[in-house]
Write an enzyme that holds these catalytic residues in place. Structure first.
Site, PDB file in Angstrom:
ATOM      1  N   ASP A   1       0.802  -1.227   0.000  1.00 27.91           N
ATOM      2  CA  ASP A   1       0.000   0.000   0.000  1.00 27.91           C
ATOM      3  C   ASP A   1       0.829   1.269   0.000  1.00 27.91           C
ATOM      4  OD1 ASP A   1       0.716  -0.569   2.815  1.00 27.91           O
ATOM      5  OD2 ASP A   1      -0.542   1.159   3.258  1.00 27.91           O
TER       6      ASP A   1
ATOM      7  N   ASP B   1       5.521   0.345   3.414  1.00 25.36           N
ATOM      8  CA  ASP B   1       5.667  -0.909   4.149  1.00 25.36           C
ATOM      9  C   ASP B   1       5.563  -2.086   3.195  1.00 25.36           C
ATOM     10  OD1 ASP B   1       2.574  -1.864   4.282  1.00 25.36           O
ATOM     11  OD2 ASP B   1       2.764   0.313   4.386  1.00 25.36           O
TER      12      ASP B   1
ATOM     13  N   TYR C   1      -4.322   0.536  11.563  1.00 22.90           N
ATOM     14  CA  TYR C   1      -3.809   1.118  10.329  1.00 22.90           C
ATOM     15  C   TYR C   1      -4.907   1.543   9.356  1.00 22.90           C
ATOM     16  CZ  TYR C   1       0.207  -1.144  12.374  1.00 22.90           C
ATOM     17  OH  TYR C   1       1.176  -1.529  13.256  1.00 22.90           O
TER      18      TYR C   1
ATOM     19  N   GLU D   1       5.503   9.957   3.729  1.00 20.81           N
ATOM     20  CA  GLU D   1       5.132   8.651   3.193  1.00 20.81           C
ATOM     21  C   GLU D   1       4.211   8.804   1.988  1.00 20.81           C
ATOM     22  OE1 GLU D   1       3.860   4.240   4.673  1.00 20.81           O
ATOM     23  OE2 GLU D   1       3.042   5.918   5.786  1.00 20.81           O
TER      24      GLU D   1
END
Length: 503
Positions: free
Chosen positions: A85, A88, A236, A468
């Protein structure tokens, strides 16, 4: 992996460091025209950097290699493939499905423009990698695998996907452990994708529809939040399911013209908050504005039938969203001094790209249907005004901002050396995470979380809230960039013809 606090819950603070690498300027500078065609190519290329599984021979991001080749083995199912995604190495089903939904929608609206830029095949390949994975993840009508790996163990390491030593446990929803939001979003992804492939791969398109219908029925029959069943996702990507049920029904109607789905959308608008809730935020967690725009489209296209009154209520909420974004509404979206729409510090640009897509689509719907201006509390919003605002948001991302920076980044794998020798869990942190130099590998086109409410931005790996990147940041932007590239950086103005049509 980037948690937002959408309408379904409070913000969750991620533990650990998952930030990505430094900003890569793409030669976009303040005060100049941008090469939207180049930005389109790079935004699609980013998805190749996020691929999991066996990479195809035409893989263009050459520093990536095969990864996650045993995903699903322990559960007796093949879950190789799909996408990571963000920075990670976890495959989270909910944001992956939203990514595919938005990529597909972009192709449906602006596929001709992507073809003109030479990017339609790459965009379709990006969608198909996701739908191929969803077919694998849905081995039975009432079973859907929604995650491979877990965020907690992943955060303990800084590793390339190719070197993963963390857990690859697979997690699923089923009748005893429901996940209506996950199942409905996956149904929503496969329905528009079926339209994308209808002309080129009709058998595959039909297969996607079979899965989509089964998943919608599963989601509606066995209701429950998926993160109550896949608890490792809660920290998350927590969500709720009412908007996803409406979202899936809307897409299934668009794909099938089956009145059952239109009746579901119209008949459940109040109970599932689609007609009763106006909101100025759209993203992987909150789909209501997307549902409302789709319903308005059906109305404007004359497809409402006996449900015009219900779809008109959806349309009113869609126009609330539009008015709020362009600062002519009753609850306007805040803006930074530099003009960026602002919701929150953590990954704010996901909302900018998602809103920009909805605004573009709605403006084009209004123009092509002959309905013209959107009536807002603070005055009419003409389609060309809406599109000019979208252009300002895209230009902000590409460099027209107080920092003069294009908010495109690398990701975790890009921050670790090029050679194929193993970099273990802790070595990644001790040698590569703390490294001050630029990344050894380059990936273009990824949209980062972005600046704060003062246009401030700290370009540091540890600043994951801002640095990110994520697939669902990029997916909505692809269609917008195609729209802009097709008009050579310009926009349809009030007197222009209506030459941009759905492919």
């Amino acid at each position: 992996m980037a948690k937002i606090s959408g309408a379904h819950g409070a913000a969750t603070i991620l533990l650990g460091l998952l930030a990505l690498a430094s900003i890569a300027n793409l030669c976009f500078w303040p005060g100049t025209d941008h090469d939207y065609g180049m930005a389109l190519r790079k935004s699609i290329l980013y998805f190749e950097a996020q691929r999991s599984g066996v990479l195809p021979p035409n893989q263009r991001v050459s520093w990536r290699a095969n990864s996650g080749l045993f995903d699903g083995n322990a559960s007796g199912v093949d879950l190789v493939g799909g996408y990571y995604d963000a920075g990670d190495n976890v495959k989270f089903g909910l944001p992956m499905a939203f990514t595919v939904t938005m990529m597909s929608w972009g192709i449906l609206e602006y596929g001709k423009q992507m073809a003109a830029a030479g990017e339609l095949r790459n965009a379709m390949d990006a969608v198909k990698r996701g739908t191929d994975y969803f077919i694998k993840a849905h081995p039975e009508p009432d079973v859907l695998y929604g995650e491979v790996g877990d965020g907690d163990s992943d955060l303990s390491c800084w590793e390339r996907p190719e070197d993963m030593t963390t857990s690859r446990q697979a997690f699923r929803v089923d009748p005893q452990h429901p996940g209506s939001d996950l199942a409905a979003e996956t149904a929503a992804a496969m329905a528009p994708a079926s339209i994308v492939f209808r002309g080129t791969y009709p058998d595959y398109a039909n297969l996607l529809l079979v899965h989509s219908k089964q998943l919608f029925e599963f989601a509606d029959k066995y209701r429950g939040k998926y993160d109550a069943s896949i608890t490792v996702a809660r920290k998350y990507y927590s969500s709720g399911y009412m908007d996803e049920l409406l979202w899936a029904a809307a897409w299934l109607f668009d794909a099938t013209e089956d009145r059952f789905y239109l009746e579901y959308l119209a008949g459940n608008g109040e109970a599932l908050d689609g007609t009763g809730w106006s909101i100025n935020q759209f993203g992987w967690d909150v789909k209501y504005p997307g549902v409302q725009v789709l319903a308005a489209k059906f109305l404007l296209q004359g497809r409402a039938g006996d449900h015009a009154a219900a779809l008109q209520r959806y349309r009113q909420n869609a126009e609330f969203f539009v008015c709020s974004c362009v600062a002519k509404g009753a609850a306007n979206v805040a803006r930074t001094p530099g003009g960026m729409m602002y919701h929150r510090r953590w990954n704010n640009l996901q909302f900018v790209t998602s809103a920009s897509f909805l605004l573009t689509v709605y403006a084009d719907f209004a123009t092509m249907s002959g309905h013209g201006a959107v009536r807002c509390p603070a005055g009419a919003a003409q389609p060309f005004e809406i599109l000019n605002f979208v252009k300002s948001q895209v230009n902000y991302i590409l460099g027209n901002n107080p920092r003069g920076t294009s908010y495109m980044v690398h990701h975790r794998g890009a921050s670790i050396k090029r050679d194929p020798s193993l970099v273990n869990c802790k070595e990644g942190y001790s040698r590569w995470y703390v490294r001050k130099a630029g990344n050894p590998n380059l990936v273009d086109g990824a949209v980062v979380g972005g600046p704060d409410e003062h246009d401030g931005f700290a370009d540091e790996r540890s600043n994951y809230e801002q640095t990110e990147a994520a697939t669902y940041n990029n997916a909505p932007l692809v269609g917008v960039l195609a729209r802009l590239a097709a008009s050579s950086g310009g926009l349809l103005m009030e007197e222009d013809d209506q030459s941009l049509t759905r492919s």
